[in-house]
Write an enzyme that holds these catalytic residues in place. Structure first.
Site, PDB file in Angstrom:
ATOM      1  N   ASP A   1       0.989  -1.236   0.270  1.00 24.82           N
ATOM      2  CA  ASP A   1      -0.065   0.004   0.051  1.00 24.82           C
ATOM      3  C   ASP A   1       1.021   1.269   0.021  1.00 24.82           C
ATOM      4  O   ASP A   1       1.935   1.068   0.453  1.00 24.82           O
ATOM      5  CB  ASP A   1      -0.983  -0.122   1.262  1.00 24.82           C
ATOM      6  CG  ASP A   1      -2.040   1.013   0.891  1.00 24.82           C
ATOM      7  OD1 ASP A   1      -2.114   1.774   0.080  1.00 24.82           O
ATOM      8  OD2 ASP A   1      -3.387   0.783   1.757  1.00 24.82           O
TER       9      ASP A   1
HETATM   10  C1  BGC Z   1      -5.005   3.280  -0.063  1.00 28.18           C
HETATM   11  C2  BGC Z   1      -5.079   2.243  -1.065  1.00 28.18           C
HETATM   12  C3  BGC Z   1      -4.642   3.192  -2.568  1.00 28.18           C
HETATM   13  C4  BGC Z   1      -3.386   4.071  -2.488  1.00 28.18           C
HETATM   14  C5  BGC Z   1      -3.202   4.793  -3.654  1.00 28.18           C
HETATM   15  C6  BGC Z   1      -3.728   4.085  -0.086  1.00 28.18           C
HETATM   16  O1  BGC Z   1      -4.044   5.173   0.950  1.00 28.18           O
HETATM   17  O2  BGC Z   1      -5.108   2.581   1.254  1.00 28.18           O
HETATM   18  O3  BGC Z   1      -6.246   1.682  -1.249  1.00 28.18           O
HETATM   19  O4  BGC Z   1      -4.582   2.259  -3.551  1.00 28.18           O
HETATM   20  O5  BGC Z   1      -3.579   4.797  -1.274  1.00 28.18           O
HETATM   21  O6  BGC Z   1      -3.976   5.853  -3.615  1.00 28.18           O
END
Ligand code: BGC
Length: 731
Positions: free
Chosen positions: A259
């Site tokens: 993530d």
């Molecule tokens: C989220 C993800 C997301 C990523 C990119 C993170 O804060 O948990 O679900 O894909 O950001 O935007």
């Protein structure tokens, strides 16, 4: 220029000979074996530095997408473009904002869920994006008020698993890479980046890992490890989670990405099974944990070259798997790729609507003379106009929650507009009070044949706080004093219809205590087709057919879980949502799987075929785990008849009760089938039970085992409305 799919272009060029899109797209896909063969020959041509580039994002804020890796020209590998999210493409100019996962789950309609995935995939490909960051199976929904539950498919692993597989196959069949996220035990927003989740092995397998096994079985290209720790170790450097569970036990052949900024180490992440770091730097562009740091770790022998080869090979194989190595469009986030996909948005928005209450058949509407509409959620607000970044507000009609898993609406059909235009054909006068202020309601609803009150509840990702809710919801009450608004209308009008747009359960007791509330329409999160979908149901053009993908309790405390302030040991084990209500004998207000129609369905003639034997799974490891877990071991069939007077669709549900020795929840969803049936007609529905569907995880044997003893198969219209029962003794 308008985007055409490859298939559309070919079929146009071939004149009279129509080329079915699916065939072309699916033929481009390879098996993992073929994809690995190509990946191996590409890998042989890469320098050490190329390999480091493939696994390291270019850094936050650089590149066209939220995540990007550098191009490797020598093998024709593009700058990989990874973009949110689970309901379509974020930050694009002209895409559809598909319905959130929770609405797709509410339809319980495999074909619509698959088509949703396919259409999202086509739009993603049309923009030249390689990886769409979805679908979501974590959070699963342990907390009724968890901020991101609406991105996924409801509080049951089986429902989540089927929806994950259909979505992934739809997306990847269209030529893009899907990403199953967030892996794993990321059930709340509060402290998501610091807390540790611990769960017993059986609960891990039977609840939280279950839908990820479906995702792997569907050949998902990539998995995103989550922000939290598991048993004290960060998810993205957790050997037990990434290497052992995901790669060894589930046989995952694709790659694990972090993530965003969820990486905490260079070496441990590499040796524990991480394959790609995103976005490649911290959000200030400073700290980089792979890149040159990974090169140094290899030089000093702390990380083996073979491990980095494995990372790059997995990433390349996923790219080949979906056929992105030939004829893939360049990145253009401004292209209009909507096509006619909005038909799926409307269908899911409509068929995900759950009718909870309909006293005296007040619905469908019967050419009313006057309708009064009340509530800010009746009209387009800032939300519908994309005025709030990442949909981080709840003003006006609601279509989705907030956070990274959102998209901009290309248009927004608000209830008041859609109802007004439909009402014209009946000559109905429509009065609207589009505020939540109780003062304005009397002029709108006085003398109206029916008053429709719109209430909402919103949630999202924790980096945005909306009206004091920092992601997770503070409570399960309707927002904007919705209870008071309904009370005020019910004090004046005798035919009140409450329409709820919500990310998840709200407590309806105050509303149900008003005798003049005759109907409750649970309209969920319908995205851009909010108003149109509602009109389809209110006017009876389509009978409602959605079913709740979670339990609506009488009191928030009935759920038995609450957002953890510190670490969370998941002490409730298997008993979340309906599993908990059933075990603790708590009467829900509206149970999991519940939903009314404008017609009636009767069930008859249950039969069971197959004689599974007790014992452990033995098959070799394929994507998804042991091969025999996916074999059908029994089939339950039942006849469903439409005994009412209008056409409708029923979601027949199969719940399995395990032998007492299994210590399992009283009932667990293990099959569902939605079937459209004309008035007076009937249909036979079959549920194929795979070995895994009748197995329990034996932590001592570290395997799935079919327990010996008496199984009960409950078939019915919800988790508590059981219409047919059959027993099967397994020896
Ligand atoms: C989220 C993800 C997301 C990523 C990119 C993170 O804060 O948990 O679900 O894909 O950001 O935007």
């Amino acid at each position: 220029m308008r985007f055409q799919t490859l298939a559309a272009a070919l079929s146009a060029a071939s004149g009279a000979i129509a080329v079915p899109a699916d065939n072309i797209l699916e033929k481009r896909a390879l098996t993992w074996e073929a994809a690995y063969a190509k990946a191996n020959s590409a890998l042989a041509r890469l320098s050490s530095n190329d390999k480091i580039n493939i696994v390291t994002g270019v850094g936050w804020g650089k590149g066209a997408c939220v995540g990007n890796t550098p191009a490797i020209n020598s093998i024709g590998y593009p700058s990989l473009c990874l973009q949110d999210g689970p309901l379509g493409v974020r930050y694009a100019k002209s895409v559809n904002a598909f319905t959130p996962g929770i609405q797709a789950a509410s339809t319980w309609d495999r074909a619509l869920i698959r088509e949703r995935g396919k259409f999202m995939g086509e739009e993603t490909k049309g923009l030249g994006i390689h990886v769409l960051l979805g679908p979501v199976a974590g959070p699963l929904g342990k907390h009724a008020n968890g901020g991101r539950n609406w991105e996924g498919f409801g509080a049951d692993p089986y429902l989540q698993g089927i929806a994950m597989a259909e979505t992934i196959e739809g997306m990847q069949g269209a030529g893009i890479q899907a990403n199953a996220k967030h892996f794993i035990l990321n059930e709340q927003e509060l402290n998501r980046e610091t807390m540790s989740s611990t769960v017993d092995d059986r609960t891990m397998h039977e609840l939280y890992l279950w839908p990820f096994a479906d995702a792997v079985h569907a050949n998902v290209a990539s998995v995103m490890c989550s922000y939290n720790k598991i048993n004290g170790t960060w998810a993205c450097e957790n050997d037990g989670i990434l290497n052992k569970l995901l790669k060894q036990e589930l046989g995952f052949k694709g790659y694990v990405m972090t993530d965003w900024n969820a990486q905490h180490s260079t070496e441990q992440a590499a040796t524990s099974g991480l394959d790609m770091t995103m976005p490649g730097s911290d959000f200030n562009g400073g700290t980089v944990l792979w890149g040159s740091k990974l090169s140094q770790a290899i030089s000093s022998g702390r990380v083996q070259q073979s491990r980095v080869d494995d990372m790059a090979r997995r990433i390349l194989a996923a790219w080949y798997l979906v056929g992105q190595d030939s004829g893939y469009p360049g990145v253009n986030l401004n292209a209009n790729v909507q096509g006619s996909h909005k038909s799926n948005v409307r269908a899911v928005a409509r068929d995900g609507i759950v009718l909870l209450k309909n006293d005296g058949n007040i619905l469908p509407l019967k050419k009313p003379s006057k309708l009064g509409l009340v509530g800010s959620a009746a009209a387009v607000g800032q939300h519908g106009q994309n005025a709030c970044s990442d949909q981080g507000c709840n003003t006006g009609a609601l279509g989705m929650g907030w956070g990274s898993g959102t998209a901009s609406y290309p248009y927004f059909s608000a209830p008041a507009d859609a109802i007004r235009s439909r009402a014209q054909s009946d000559g109905t006068q429509v009065s609207v009070s589009s505020t939540d202020n109780t003062n304005g309601v009397s002029s709108a609803v006085n003398g109206a044949d029916a008053a429709i009150v719109f209430i909402t509840s919103d949630a999202g990702e924790g980096y945005i706080t909306v009206e004091g809710n920092a992601g997770d919801r503070n409570n399960l009450d309707p927002w904007h004093s919705g209870n008071d608004l309904v009370k005020a209308v019910a004090a004046i009008n005798k035919n009140v219809i409450v329409v709820v747009h919500s990310v998840g359960p709200i407590i309806l007791e105050t509303i149900l205590a008003q005798p003049n509330v005759k109907a409750i329409v649970w309209a969920g999160l319908p995205s851009q087709e909010n108003g149109n979908a509602l009109v389809d149901i209110l006017y009876g053009d389509t009978a409602p057919s959605g079913k709740l993908p979670y339990t609506i309790a009488k009191s928030a405390s009935d759920y038995g879980t609450s957002i953890s302030r510190g670490n969370d040991n998941f002490g409730e084990g298997l008993f979340i949502d309906y599993r908990h209500f059933d075990k603790a004998n708590i009467a829900p207000r509206y149970e999991f799987g519940f939903g009314l129609s404008y017609t009636n369905f009767t069930y008859s003639g249950i039969s069971v075929e197959g004689t599974p034997k007790s014992g452990a799974a033995t098959g070799s490891i394929i994507p998804g785990g042991r091969a025999d877990l996916w074999d059908t071991v029994a089939t339950v069939s039942v006849t469903v008849a439409n005994s009412g007077s209008v056409k409708g669709a029923e979601v027949a549900q199969l719940y399995v009760g395990y032998p007492a020795s299994a210590n399992a929840p009283p009932k667990q969803l293990r099959g569902f089938e939605k079937t459209a049936i004309a008035a007076g007609a009937k249909s036979t529905v079959s549920f194929e039970l795979r070995r895994r569907d009748v197995s329990v995880w034996d932590a001592t044997r570290q395997n799935w085992v079919i327990p010996a003893g008496e199984f009960t198969f409950y078939v019915g219209s919800s988790s508590r409305d059981v219409r047919q029962t059959a027993k099967l003794t397994v020896s």
